[in-house]
Design an enzyme around this catalytic site. Structure first.
Site, PDB file in Angstrom:
ATOM      1  N   HIS A  98       5.711  60.666  72.789  1.00 28.72           N
ATOM      2  CA  HIS A  98       5.787  59.444  73.386  1.00 28.72           C
ATOM      3  C   HIS A  98       6.949  59.187  74.069  1.00 28.72           C
ATOM      4  O   HIS A  98       8.263  59.652  73.379  1.00 28.72           O
ATOM      5  CB  HIS A  98       5.413  58.294  72.584  1.00 28.72           C
ATOM      6  CG  HIS A  98       6.048  58.066  71.189  1.00 28.72           C
ATOM      7  ND1 HIS A  98       6.046  58.946  70.214  1.00 28.72           N
ATOM      8  CD2 HIS A  98       7.023  56.894  71.057  1.00 28.72           C
ATOM      9  CE1 HIS A  98       7.238  58.577  69.394  1.00 28.72           C
ATOM     10  NE2 HIS A  98       7.374  57.224  70.117  1.00 28.72           N
TER      11      HIS A  98
ATOM     12  N   ASP B 264       9.530  55.521  74.226  1.00 26.18           N
ATOM     13  CA  ASP B 264       9.322  53.848  73.788  1.00 26.18           C
ATOM     14  C   ASP B 264       9.113  52.976  74.885  1.00 26.18           C
ATOM     15  O   ASP B 264       9.932  52.943  75.812  1.00 26.18           O
ATOM     16  CB  ASP B 264      10.638  53.508  73.046  1.00 26.18           C
ATOM     17  CG  ASP B 264      10.330  54.502  71.583  1.00 26.18           C
ATOM     18  OD1 ASP B 264       9.531  54.843  71.188  1.00 26.18           O
ATOM     19  OD2 ASP B 264      11.563  54.426  70.779  1.00 26.18           O
TER      20      ASP B 264
ATOM     21  N   HIS C  46       9.784  61.922  72.894  1.00 27.28           N
ATOM     22  CA  HIS C  46      10.069  62.278  71.193  1.00 27.28           C
ATOM     23  C   HIS C  46       8.972  62.368  70.570  1.00 27.28           C
ATOM     24  O   HIS C  46       7.894  61.681  70.858  1.00 27.28           O
ATOM     25  CB  HIS C  46      11.046  61.559  70.780  1.00 27.28           C
ATOM     26  CG  HIS C  46      10.896  60.058  70.722  1.00 27.28           C
ATOM     27  ND1 HIS C  46      11.352  59.447  72.170  1.00 27.28           N
ATOM     28  CD2 HIS C  46      10.596  59.167  69.840  1.00 27.28           C
ATOM     29  CE1 HIS C  46      10.900  58.206  71.708  1.00 27.28           C
ATOM     30  NE2 HIS C  46      10.519  58.072  70.363  1.00 27.28           N
TER      31      HIS C  46
ATOM     32  N   ARG D  82       8.077  61.224  54.290  1.00 25.23           N
ATOM     33  CA  ARG D  82       9.211  60.841  55.244  1.00 25.23           C
ATOM     34  C   ARG D  82       9.230  59.240  55.416  1.00 25.23           C
ATOM     35  O   ARG D  82       8.203  58.884  55.717  1.00 25.23           O
ATOM     36  CB  ARG D  82       9.269  61.629  56.128  1.00 25.23           C
ATOM     37  CG  ARG D  82      10.681  60.901  57.417  1.00 25.23           C
ATOM     38  CD  ARG D  82      10.453  62.164  58.579  1.00 25.23           C
ATOM     39  NE  ARG D  82      11.598  61.861  59.578  1.00 25.23           N
ATOM     40  CZ  ARG D  82      11.526  60.811  60.395  1.00 25.23           C
ATOM     41  NH1 ARG D  82      10.705  60.071  60.590  1.00 25.23           N
ATOM     42  NH2 ARG D  82      12.437  60.611  61.343  1.00 25.23           N
TER      43      ARG D  82
END
Length: 334
Positions: free
Chosen positions: A214, A216, A270, A280
């Site tokens: 996607h 941002d 990204h 994570r």
């Protein structure tokens, strides 16, 4: 306890896993063979040194935003103490049971709708995000009550990264030849967001992403990630993995800045790759304007038509609902 705190991915999305098994597809395009790169590193301490160091630092910020759409910064003004407290507090929040998180238990007391996990609109495995998050408007943090340590830490983190985002945005505008109060006037604490992310261990990696590819939908994103790794971005047409650096914050350009800069600065695709063994954590700050803010190019001959942030967000939501993915800026080309 791990089972109780994790969202029920396998049960809730059982039909997607069954469809995947029946189609006998071995892969969904997330390759293990991705080279790890260092993002451009910029020492913001140079902005305090005067003379050519300031000019050089600003030029490097603009250059990284043009060529990469991503860079990392050190001496950024957010103390190591705040970053570590932020990490510890969000780990505690995510260790609550799934029931407590999804029902917004009084110990958490986040705004309604803050807790999110998976991808409700997913129609196939490659659209599924193996992650959970608390997505909180900055203006709601002070009203949280509840977990005082978390609230206080979020406020400290948000205050310092807000200042950093505004400074970087003004530098980027200045490097385009625009001394602008636009960001100071339109990107207020009441319109920005903090998102705490957790990516649980994923038994079906690499068929599922922690976060699907996607861009941002903001001006700038400031990210603090742990040492596990998993963030990947597109550079020169191929995916590369970002090498973690615990001292640095990662900055990336969002769609609104690409439109405002008339494609000078790049909003780059990204994703986050899920990890089979290790969870994570990351914290992202989204530098956004109010919904009615008009976004228009600072250049005379604009690539994009003028649009409001509300219109952009609505178009993204409509496309995700209809197609399963975001289309974004191409919708607004003149």
């Amino acid at each position: 306890m791990m089972e109780e705190s994790d969202p029920p991915f396998m049960e809730f999305y059982k039909n997607l896993f069954d469809d995947h098994d029946r189609s006998k597809k071995n892969h969904n395009g997330v390759s293990d063979d991705v080279e790890e790169w260092e993002l451009p590193m910029i020492d913001l301490g140079r902005l305090d040194r005067g003379g050519w160091e300031i000019a050089d630092c600003k030029r490097e910020i603009a250059e990284a935003s043009r060529k990469w759409g991503f860079f990392q910064v050190i001496n950024h003004g957010v103390s190591a103490d705040i970053l570590e407290k932020m990490r510890c507090e969000q780990i505690k929040a995510f260790k609550k049971t799934y029931h407590e998180k999804s029902s917004n238990h009084r110990d958490l007391n986040f705004p309604v709708g803050s807790y999110r996990w998976g991808t409700p609109s997913a129609t196939c495995l490659k659209q599924l995000a193996w992650s959970e998050a608390f997505h909180v408007p900055l203006s709601d943090i002070s009203n949280m009550g509840g977990v005082t340590g978390l609230r206080t830490t979020m406020e400290q983190f948000a205050t310092t990264v807000s200042e950093l985002a505004e400074m970087l945005a003004e530098i980027l505008a200045e490097e385009l030849g625009h001394k602008s109060n636009f960001f100071k006037e339109n990107c207020l604490p009441s319109t920005c967001y903090l998102r705490m992310n957790r990516y649980p261990p994923c038994p079906v990696s690499p068929h599922v992403c922690g976060l699907m590819p996607h861009t941002d939908s903001d001006f700038l994103t400031i990210l603090h990630q742990d040492q596990i790794g998993g963030l990947q971005l597109v550079k020169d047409g191929k995916w590369i993995a970002v090498k973690p650096n615990k001292e640095a914050l990662i900055i990336n350009i969002g769609d609104l800045f690409q439109a405002w800069s008339n494609d000078v600065y790049k909003s780059v695709e990204h994703r986050v790759v899920a990890n089979r063994q290790t969870e994570r954590f990351s914290t992202a700050f989204f530098f956004c304007p109010s919904y009615d803010t008009a976004i228009q190019s600072c250049a005379e001959k604009s690539i994009y038509r003028r649009f409001s942030f509300k219109e952009f967000r609505q178009q993204v939501q409509d496309d995700v609902k209809k197609h399963g993915y975001k289309i974004g800026l191409p919708r607004f080309i003149l």
